[in-house]
Every structure is written in structure tokens, then in C-alpha cells.
Motif scaffolding. Structure first.
Motif, short mmCIF file in Angstrom:
data_model
loop_
_atom_site.label_atom_id
_atom_site.label_comp_id
_atom_site.label_asym_id
_atom_site.label_seq_id
_atom_site.Cartn_x
_atom_site.Cartn_y
_atom_site.Cartn_z
N GLY A 12 0.79 -1.22 0.00
CA GLY A 12 0.00 0.00 0.00
C GLY A 12 0.82 1.26 0.00
O GLY A 12 1.94 1.32 -0.52
N ASP A 13 0.26 2.28 0.62
CA ASP A 13 0.82 3.63 0.67
C ASP A 13 1.65 3.74 1.95
O ASP A 13 1.13 3.56 3.06
N SER A 14 2.93 4.05 1.83
CA SER A 14 3.81 4.14 3.00
C SER A 14 3.41 5.27 3.95
O SER A 14 3.80 5.27 5.11
N CYS A 15 2.62 6.22 3.47
CA CYS A 15 2.13 7.32 4.31
C CYS A 15 0.65 7.16 4.63
O CYS A 15 -0.04 8.15 4.90
N ALA A 16 0.17 5.95 4.65
CA ALA A 16 -1.26 5.68 4.82
C ALA A 16 -1.80 6.22 6.13
O ALA A 16 -1.16 6.12 7.17
N ARG A 19 -4.23 2.12 8.47
CA ARG A 19 -3.26 1.02 8.43
C ARG A 19 -3.85 -0.21 9.10
O ARG A 19 -4.21 -0.18 10.27
N VAL A 20 -3.95 -1.28 8.33
CA VAL A 20 -4.48 -2.54 8.83
C VAL A 20 -3.30 -3.51 8.97
O VAL A 20 -2.49 -3.66 8.05
N TYR A 21 -3.23 -4.17 10.13
CA TYR A 21 -2.14 -5.10 10.43
C TYR A 21 -2.68 -6.52 10.50
O TYR A 21 -3.64 -6.78 11.23
N HIS A 91 -7.96 1.44 -6.65
CA HIS A 91 -7.22 2.31 -5.72
C HIS A 91 -6.65 1.62 -4.49
O HIS A 91 -5.61 2.05 -3.99
N LEU A 92 -7.33 0.61 -3.95
CA LEU A 92 -6.94 0.01 -2.68
C LEU A 92 -5.47 -0.42 -2.69
O LEU A 92 -5.03 -1.10 -3.61
N LEU A 93 -4.74 0.02 -1.68
CA LEU A 93 -3.34 -0.34 -1.45
C LEU A 93 -2.39 0.13 -2.55
O LEU A 93 -1.27 -0.36 -2.66
N ALA A 100 -3.00 0.98 3.77
CA ALA A 100 -1.89 0.03 3.82
C ALA A 100 -2.35 -1.24 4.54
O ALA A 100 -3.18 -1.19 5.45
N LEU A 101 -1.81 -2.36 4.10
CA LEU A 101 -2.00 -3.66 4.73
C LEU A 101 -0.62 -4.09 5.18
O LEU A 101 0.24 -4.37 4.35
N LEU A 102 -0.40 -4.08 6.49
CA LEU A 102 0.95 -4.24 7.01
C LEU A 102 1.14 -5.56 7.73
O LEU A 102 0.23 -6.06 8.41
#
Length: 180
Positions: A12-16, A19-21, A91-93, A100-102
Motif C-alpha cells: 500500500g501507501d507508505s504514508c497511509a 493502516r491494517v495489520y 485504488h486500494l493499497l 496500507a495492509l501491514l
């Protein structure tokens, strides 16, 4: 815009700002050795779904549905696509998606526009055991909140565990975080 998390690993976006973990990553060679947050490209979610099965399809679908359940005055995801399905595919991620999906441990630096969501009580407890400095107030046996660090725990991103009713509850919990 949220601050970049230098040690975050995921998609995803590093500046999200959202943020989902989750505890695991797609079992594909291109994601095995990730050392940072890598934006997905158009069509990549479908490739992951085909290669990794229905479990990953559910994760992406639930994530997109959550975005569409959020307060549209605070979150603009619905302005980018007409449906959660279109948003997921277009658009997602991806870069500049603010999603972001982390797969890494959350770095908790309270930033007003960042929401951290840990998918799964078991994963949250493992993160706490590993030293995550969160103070969870359990709302029930599935949901918890750390208001100071803007962290929520919810069921895993799967239709059976995080159904529409629970997804709406999660969206309300995010709204409560934003009102403080």
C-alpha cells in the motif's frame, strides 16, 4: 497526510492514514522478502486473489467495504470510485491511496489522522506479547481500543468474522477516535 513509517512492511501507501495489520502475507515470491511498504499496481489484487485463493479475496473485499462504511465527511474514499468493488480494483493499497495492509509491528506515534487496525484478537495479543506499547480497553471479546495511540482491534478481515454488522461497528469506533 500521515507520517511515513520507516520500518513498516506491507502493501500500500507508505504514508497511509488507515493502516491494517495482519499476521500473514500473501504466499507469493514477490512478497516473501518485502522490507518496506510496496504500493500495488492496478490489477495486482486480482493476481493475488487468483494465486492465493478465497482467503485473500475476503481480506481485500472487507478492507474495501470498511472504507465505504466510514463517515464520508471525514474520509473521502467514496469520492474515488462509485462502489467498494471499483475502489478495491482501482485504488486500494496503491500509491497515494492512504491505505496500507501491514505485516510488521505497528509503530505507535499518535498522529491525528492515522488509524491503526489490528485484524484479529490473537494477532493483537501476539503483538502485545512482543512488546507493542498499547493499552487496550476491550469493548467486548472481539473489539478493543487504545484511544491515545489510535489503535483498534477487530475480528480478522473475513466475512464470517467481520460481517456487515461488525464492520459498521468498526466504522463507528473509527469515528469515535476521530471525535477525540
Amino acid at each position: 497526510m500521515a507520517a511515513q513509517n520507516a520500518t513498516a512492511i506491507g502493501l500500500g501507501d507508505s504514508c497511509a492514514g488507515l493502516r491494517v495489520y495482519i499476521a500473514n502475507r500473501p504466499p507469493m515470491a514477490e512478497y516473501t522478502d518485502l522490507r518496506s511498504v510496496q504500493p500495488l499496481h492496478s490489477g495486482e489484487i486480482e493476481l493475488i486473489n487468483r494465486a492465493c485463493g478465497n482467503g485473500w479475496r475476503k481480506v481485500f473485499n472487507v478492507y474495501a467495504k470498511l472504507l465505504y462504511a466510514l463517515d464520508t465527511q471525514q474520509y473521502v474514499y467514496t469520492r474515488h470510485a462509485g462502489s467498494w468493488q471499483q475502489y478495491r480494483e482501482q485504488h486500494l493499497l496503491q500509491a497515494a491511496s492512504s491505505t496500507a495492509l501491514l505485516f510488521s509491528v505497528p509503530e505507535l506515534q499518535p498522529v491525528a489522522e492515522t488509524v491503526h487496525i489490528i485484524a484479529g484478537r490473537t494477532h493483537a495479543k501476539a503483538l502485545l506479547d512482543a512488546g507493542l506499547p498499547a493499552q487496550f480497553n476491550w469493548q467486548n471479546h472481539e473489539f478493543a481500543v487504545d484511544q491515545h495511540n489510535r489503535v483498534l482491534v477487530c475480528p480478522y478481515f473475513d466475512y464470517r468474522q467481520l460481517n456487515n454488522e461488525k464492520l459498521a461497528y468498526l466504522a463507528r469506533q473509527i469515528k469515535v477516535l476521530d471525535e477525540r
